[in-house]
Structures are given as structure tokens and as C-alpha cells.
Design a protein around this motif. Structure first.
Motif, short mmCIF file in Angstrom:
data_model
loop_
_atom_site.label_atom_id
_atom_site.label_comp_id
_atom_site.label_asym_id
_atom_site.label_seq_id
_atom_site.Cartn_x
_atom_site.Cartn_y
_atom_site.Cartn_z
N ALA A 167 42.17 41.31 51.00
CA ALA A 167 43.64 41.29 50.87
C ALA A 167 44.10 39.99 50.22
CB ALA A 167 44.29 41.45 52.25
N ARG A 168 45.29 40.01 49.70
CA ARG A 168 45.94 38.82 49.16
C ARG A 168 46.82 38.25 50.27
NH1 ARG A 168 46.01 38.16 43.61
NH2 ARG A 168 44.66 39.65 42.58
N VAL A 169 46.94 36.92 50.33
CA VAL A 169 47.69 36.28 51.41
C VAL A 169 48.69 35.30 50.83
CG1 VAL A 169 47.55 34.87 53.49
CG2 VAL A 169 45.75 36.54 53.01
N VAL A 170 49.93 35.39 51.35
CA VAL A 170 51.00 34.48 50.95
C VAL A 170 51.60 33.86 52.20
CG1 VAL A 170 53.25 34.30 49.80
CG2 VAL A 170 51.55 35.93 48.95
N LYS A 171 51.73 32.54 52.19
CA LYS A 171 52.40 31.85 53.29
C LYS A 171 53.91 31.96 53.10
CE LYS A 171 50.95 27.86 54.73
NZ LYS A 171 50.47 26.48 54.81
N HIS A 172 54.66 31.67 54.15
CA HIS A 172 56.12 31.79 54.12
C HIS A 172 56.77 30.90 53.07
CE1 HIS A 172 55.02 32.48 58.51
NE2 HIS A 172 55.12 33.66 57.94
N ASN A 173 56.12 29.82 52.71
CA ASN A 173 56.70 28.90 51.73
C ASN A 173 56.30 29.23 50.30
OD1 ASN A 173 54.05 28.11 51.63
ND2 ASN A 173 54.42 25.98 52.18
N GLY A 174 55.58 30.35 50.12
CA GLY A 174 55.18 30.77 48.79
C GLY A 174 53.80 30.30 48.37
N GLU A 175 53.10 29.59 49.22
CA GLU A 175 51.75 29.15 48.89
C GLU A 175 50.80 30.33 49.00
OE1 GLU A 175 48.35 26.08 50.63
OE2 GLU A 175 50.37 26.04 51.46
N TRP A 218 45.60 42.93 65.01
CA TRP A 218 46.10 44.21 64.51
C TRP A 218 46.15 44.18 62.98
CZ3 TRP A 218 49.60 46.70 61.53
CH2 TRP A 218 49.84 48.05 61.80
N ILE A 219 46.67 43.11 62.43
CA ILE A 219 46.76 42.98 60.97
C ILE A 219 45.37 42.87 60.35
CG2 ILE A 219 47.54 41.48 59.08
CD1 ILE A 219 49.97 40.77 60.92
N ALA A 220 44.54 42.00 60.90
CA ALA A 220 43.21 41.77 60.33
C ALA A 220 42.35 43.03 60.35
CB ALA A 220 42.51 40.64 61.07
N ASP A 221 42.54 43.87 61.34
CA ASP A 221 41.76 45.11 61.43
C ASP A 221 42.17 46.13 60.38
OD1 ASP A 221 40.33 44.12 63.57
OD2 ASP A 221 41.46 45.22 65.09
N ARG A 222 43.34 45.96 59.76
CA ARG A 222 43.86 46.95 58.82
C ARG A 222 43.96 46.46 57.37
NH1 ARG A 222 45.31 47.64 63.77
NH2 ARG A 222 45.68 49.71 64.63
N ALA A 223 44.20 45.20 57.18
CA ALA A 223 44.40 44.67 55.82
C ALA A 223 43.11 44.77 55.01
CB ALA A 223 44.88 43.23 55.88
N THR A 224 43.27 45.19 53.78
CA THR A 224 42.12 45.38 52.92
C THR A 224 42.52 45.15 51.46
OG1 THR A 224 40.30 46.91 52.41
CG2 THR A 224 42.47 47.88 52.70
N LYS A 225 41.59 45.40 50.58
CA LYS A 225 41.83 45.21 49.15
C LYS A 225 43.04 46.04 48.72
CE LYS A 225 39.23 44.85 44.97
NZ LYS A 225 37.94 44.32 44.62
N GLY A 226 43.93 45.42 47.95
CA GLY A 226 45.14 46.09 47.50
C GLY A 226 46.34 45.82 48.39
N ASP A 227 46.12 45.15 49.54
CA ASP A 227 47.21 44.82 50.46
C ASP A 227 47.61 43.36 50.29
OD1 ASP A 227 47.07 47.38 51.57
OD2 ASP A 227 45.70 46.75 53.15
N VAL A 228 48.83 43.06 50.74
CA VAL A 228 49.33 41.69 50.76
C VAL A 228 49.71 41.37 52.20
CG1 VAL A 228 51.08 40.07 49.93
CG2 VAL A 228 50.17 41.82 48.39
N VAL A 229 49.26 40.23 52.69
CA VAL A 229 49.56 39.78 54.05
C VAL A 229 50.43 38.53 53.96
CG1 VAL A 229 48.58 38.92 56.22
CG2 VAL A 229 47.41 40.73 54.95
N ILE A 230 51.49 38.51 54.75
CA ILE A 230 52.38 37.34 54.81
C ILE A 230 52.18 36.70 56.16
CG2 ILE A 230 54.79 36.58 54.78
CD1 ILE A 230 55.30 39.23 53.11
N THR A 231 51.65 35.48 56.14
CA THR A 231 51.38 34.77 57.39
C THR A 231 51.26 33.28 57.14
OG1 THR A 231 49.94 34.67 59.34
CG2 THR A 231 48.85 34.99 57.22
N GLY A 232 51.51 32.53 58.19
CA GLY A 232 51.26 31.10 58.18
C GLY A 232 50.05 30.77 59.04
N ASP A 254 61.83 26.84 49.22
CA ASP A 254 60.69 27.57 49.80
C ASP A 254 60.93 29.07 49.73
OD1 ASP A 254 59.27 25.24 50.54
OD2 ASP A 254 60.34 25.12 52.45
N ARG A 255 62.14 29.49 50.07
CA ARG A 255 62.50 30.92 50.06
C ARG A 255 62.37 31.49 48.63
NH1 ARG A 255 64.72 33.29 54.20
NH2 ARG A 255 65.42 31.33 55.07
N ALA A 256 62.88 30.76 47.66
CA ALA A 256 62.81 31.20 46.26
C ALA A 256 61.35 31.26 45.79
CB ALA A 256 63.62 30.27 45.36
N ARG A 257 60.57 30.24 46.14
CA ARG A 257 59.15 30.20 45.76
C ARG A 257 58.41 31.38 46.40
NH1 ARG A 257 58.53 25.26 46.18
NH2 ARG A 257 58.24 25.17 48.44
#
Length: 149
Positions: free
Chosen positions: A84-92, A57-71, A130-133
């Protein structure tokens, strides 16, 4: 927009704060068990049970200008490929420069675990650092994504 792969995501509240501060719509996607938020910018999306349905569902919609949060590394790779830009839960931050090596490492570890059923997995516990990062990184990535469009 911000997309959150919500199953086992420890930073949903932090992501909501950043989305609200920037006036961005945020989709919290899972196959259930997530309490809807009263925030009008946050939409809870419940997908049917099944392997990787939320990821699709996420992959079908995420595009340039979006941010995805996933591990989830394969989901991250698909979203990066879509711009899309991707950020892991630990800030990576996951991006085109590092996702190939991370995918290869993930596959190697899966093979090692399959070869040795007694191999114990698991990483270190999620920390305040991790939360702060994560908050710092998400803020930067949201600002950068705004210039991607």
C-alpha cells in the motif's frame, strides 16, 4: 480504497473529498467517537477498545493499490510491506525508501523519552500549509495507486 487511521486524524474531510472525486471506497477506522458520514463511499468502522486494534484492522486489509492515511509509523511500515501507499496527515509520503530510518528515529526518541521523564515532547501545530500539502499529496498518491494494481 483509502483507509484512514481516524483517531486524532485532522484530515478526514479532505480525504473524503479526494475519495469521492475518484469514486473510491474509504474506510474510517477508530475505536469510537467518530460520527458516521452520509457519503455512500465512506464506511465508518468501529473496532473494539484495545491497543492497536484499529491499526491491526487496517494492516490486515491494506494492499497494493490502496492508500493508507496514518501518523502511526509501525502501522505505516506494515502497510508499505503489503504494497500500500502511505500518507501522513501533514502530506509526508512514507515508502520503502524512508520507512526504515523513520522507524529507527521513532524508536530512538521513545528511548530518550523513557530515559528522561521530564523531556517534553510534541511537535508543531497542524497548519493550513500542512492541510494543503496533504490534499496535494493524497491526490498524487491516489492516482499513482491506481496504476499499482
Amino acid at each position: 480504497m483509502i483507509y484512514v487511521d481516524a483517531d486524532a486524524c485532522p484530515v478526514k474531510a479532505e480525504a473524503e473529498r479526494v475519495a469521492t472525486r475518484h469514486g473510491l471506497r474509504m474506510f474510517v477506522v477508530s475505536n469510537g467517537g467518530i460520527r458516521p458520514q452520509p457519503n455512500p463511499l465512506v464506511e465508518t468502522v468501529i473496532v473494539p477498545d484495545g491497543p492497536d486494534v484499529a491499526d491491526m484492522w487496517i494492516a490486515d486489509r491494506a494492499t497494493k493499490g490502496d492508500v493508507v492515511i496514518t501518523g502511526d509509523i509501525p502501522l505505516a511500515a506494515r502497510c508499505i510491506e503489503a504494497g500500500a501507499r502511505v500518507v501522513k496527515h501533514n502530506g509526508e509520503v512514507l515508502n520503502a525508501r524512508n520507512i526504515g530510518g523513520i522507524l529507527a528515529s521513532r524508536d530512538l526518541m521513545a528511548d530518550l523519552r523513557a530515559a528522561d521523564p521530564f523531556r517534553q515532547g510534541g511537535g508543531r501545530p497542524f497548519s493550513k500549509a500542512d492541510r494543503a500539502r496533504f490534499l496535494d499529496t493524497l491526490e498524487r498518491e491516489v492516482r499513482a495507486a491506481a496504476t499499482d494494481v
